[in-house]
Write a protein that holds these residues in place. Structure first.
Motif, mmCIF file in Angstrom:
data_model
loop_
_atom_site.group_PDB
_atom_site.id
_atom_site.type_symbol
_atom_site.label_atom_id
_atom_site.label_comp_id
_atom_site.label_asym_id
_atom_site.label_seq_id
_atom_site.Cartn_x
_atom_site.Cartn_y
_atom_site.Cartn_z
ATOM 1 N N VAL A 242 3.576 7.481 8.235
ATOM 2 C CA VAL A 242 4.328 8.530 7.530
ATOM 3 C C VAL A 242 5.676 8.016 7.047
ATOM 4 N N VAL A 243 6.324 7.164 7.827
ATOM 5 C CA VAL A 243 7.702 6.758 7.532
ATOM 6 C C VAL A 243 7.774 5.437 6.763
ATOM 7 N N LYS A 244 6.643 4.936 6.292
ATOM 8 C CA LYS A 244 6.629 3.688 5.535
ATOM 9 C C LYS A 244 6.326 3.947 4.067
ATOM 10 N N PRO A 245 7.010 3.269 3.133
ATOM 11 C CA PRO A 245 6.676 3.405 1.704
ATOM 12 C C PRO A 245 5.257 2.903 1.436
ATOM 13 N N VAL A 246 4.639 3.462 0.406
ATOM 14 C CA VAL A 246 3.294 3.025 0.016
ATOM 15 C C VAL A 246 3.296 2.314 -1.335
ATOM 16 N N LEU B 28 4.769 3.357 -4.432
ATOM 17 C CA LEU B 28 4.779 4.119 -5.675
ATOM 18 C C LEU B 28 6.051 3.832 -6.466
ATOM 19 N N THR B 29 6.009 4.082 -7.768
ATOM 20 C CA THR B 29 7.197 3.902 -8.603
ATOM 21 C C THR B 29 8.328 4.799 -8.131
ATOM 22 N N LEU B 30 8.005 6.055 -7.858
ATOM 23 C CA LEU B 30 8.955 7.048 -7.345
ATOM 24 C C LEU B 30 8.311 7.661 -6.117
ATOM 25 N N GLU B 31 9.020 7.659 -5.002
ATOM 26 C CA GLU B 31 8.358 8.006 -3.747
ATOM 27 C C GLU B 31 9.316 8.714 -2.797
ATOM 28 N N ILE B 32 8.835 9.792 -2.188
ATOM 29 C CA ILE B 32 9.558 10.479 -1.131
ATOM 30 C C ILE B 32 9.035 9.939 0.199
ATOM 31 N N VAL B 33 9.902 9.324 0.978
ATOM 32 C CA VAL B 33 9.512 8.720 2.256
ATOM 33 C C VAL B 33 10.182 9.484 3.397
ATOM 34 N N PRO B 34 9.415 10.234 4.196
ATOM 35 C CA PRO B 34 10.025 10.881 5.362
ATOM 36 C C PRO B 34 10.571 9.835 6.325
ATOM 37 N N GLU B 35 11.701 10.132 6.926
ATOM 38 C CA GLU B 35 12.249 9.234 7.942
ATOM 39 C C GLU B 35 11.935 9.734 9.348
ATOM 40 N N ALA B 36 11.192 10.830 9.437
ATOM 41 C CA ALA B 36 10.621 11.330 10.679
ATOM 42 C C ALA B 36 9.347 12.063 10.308
#
Length: 282
Positions: free
Chosen positions: A175-179, A181-189
């Motif tokens: 969940v907390v790692k980027p995948v 994408l060009t524009l990405e929302i990454v939860p930090e928890a």
């Protein structure tokens, strides 16, 4: 009947009502996300899912064609990448695909379209849209070039993630790692980790780097006429939201860059993150 089942049935209209996702006016419906019937699954269980576009009165099932899908996969607990393209049934009568996984933990399901779609808007509509979505690069470029009174065009892609919890607990690391994408929302928890914190911190990345000044919104999908909360990212691309306790939710952000001599004025990315909780999660 669960909240998720209600949400799914809501977006299975007649085919004639499904035109927003790819036509030239598609940017009028800015939000795009993966809506599974259930965000929480038992091990080896499956749930149907649809792609949705627009909120409030504009909300409906997307008509994104399979030829425009560049990526549909899942980041599994432990870091394994799973190709989900065989599970897509875009345009089928009742669902756009199904999701099911064999190990406990949190999975990040990702879909990315190409940037072949275009939007052509009058000057007034484009300016209003850019203001609403916080598209500073577009507003500044048009002002600098003296183009605020001129119609504008953009090409755009849709890039979205959904968080699926399988079984009880399990690894939440994906969940907390980027995948990528060009524009990405990454939860930090992870919103699925217990004990659940009071705040859901996120970081927005654009082309792999923290994006400052982006307007991030979170919407309660059971009451989606307007965002529940919205914040601009700080200098490190971060924003914080009150942690939802139950229901189905969608976060979204939009960003753009000016183009020169490419037939359109801007290249825009619509990005989102959806997640939810089982009935009675509170």
């Amino acid at each position: 009947m669960t909240l998720f089942t209600t949400g799914l049935r809501r977006v299975l209209p007649a085919a004639g009502a499904l035109a927003l996702a790819c036509g030239p006016q598609a940017a009028a419906a800015h939000e795009f996300w993966i809506q599974p019937e259930r965000f929480w699954l038992s091990v080896d269980a499956a749930t149907p899912m649809v792609l949705q576009v627009g909120t409030g009165a504009e909300r409906q099932r997307s008509q994104l064609p399979i030829r425009r899908v560049l990526r549909f996969d899942a980041a599994a607990p432990g870091g394994e990448a799973l190709d989900l393209r065989p599970a897509l049934t875009l345009g089928a009568e009742t669902a756009d695909g199904a999701l099911g996984f064999s190990r406990p933990g949190a999975y990040v399901v990702t879909l990315r379209s190409d940037a072949a779609a275009q939007s052509h808007l009058s000057a007034a509509r484009f300016n209003a849209y850019a203001e609403e979505e916080g598209l500073t690069p577009a507003l500044e470029a048009r002002a600098a070039r003296g183009l605020r009174a001129i119609d504008a065009s953009e090409r755009y892609s849709r890039q979205t993630k959904a968080l699926i919890q399988v079984g009880e607990g399990g690894d939440q690391g994906a969940v907390v790692k980027p995948v990528g994408l060009t524009l990405e929302i990454v939860p930090e928890a992870s919103p699925y980790a217990l004990p659940r914190p009071a705040t859901l911190p996120v970081r927005v990345l654009y082309e792999g780097r923290p994006l400052a000044g982006a307007l991030v919104k979170i919407t309660d999908l059971a009451h989606d006429a307007a965002p529940h909360e919205q914040h601009r990212t700080d200098g490190e691309g971060r924003a914080g939201f009150a942690m939802p306790a139950d229901g189905a939710w969608m976060m979204d952000v939009v960003w753009t860059r000016p183009l020169t001599d490419e037939g359109v004025d801007f290249e825009t990315v619509f990005s989102s993150l959806s997640f939810g909780f089982p009935a009675g999660a509170r």
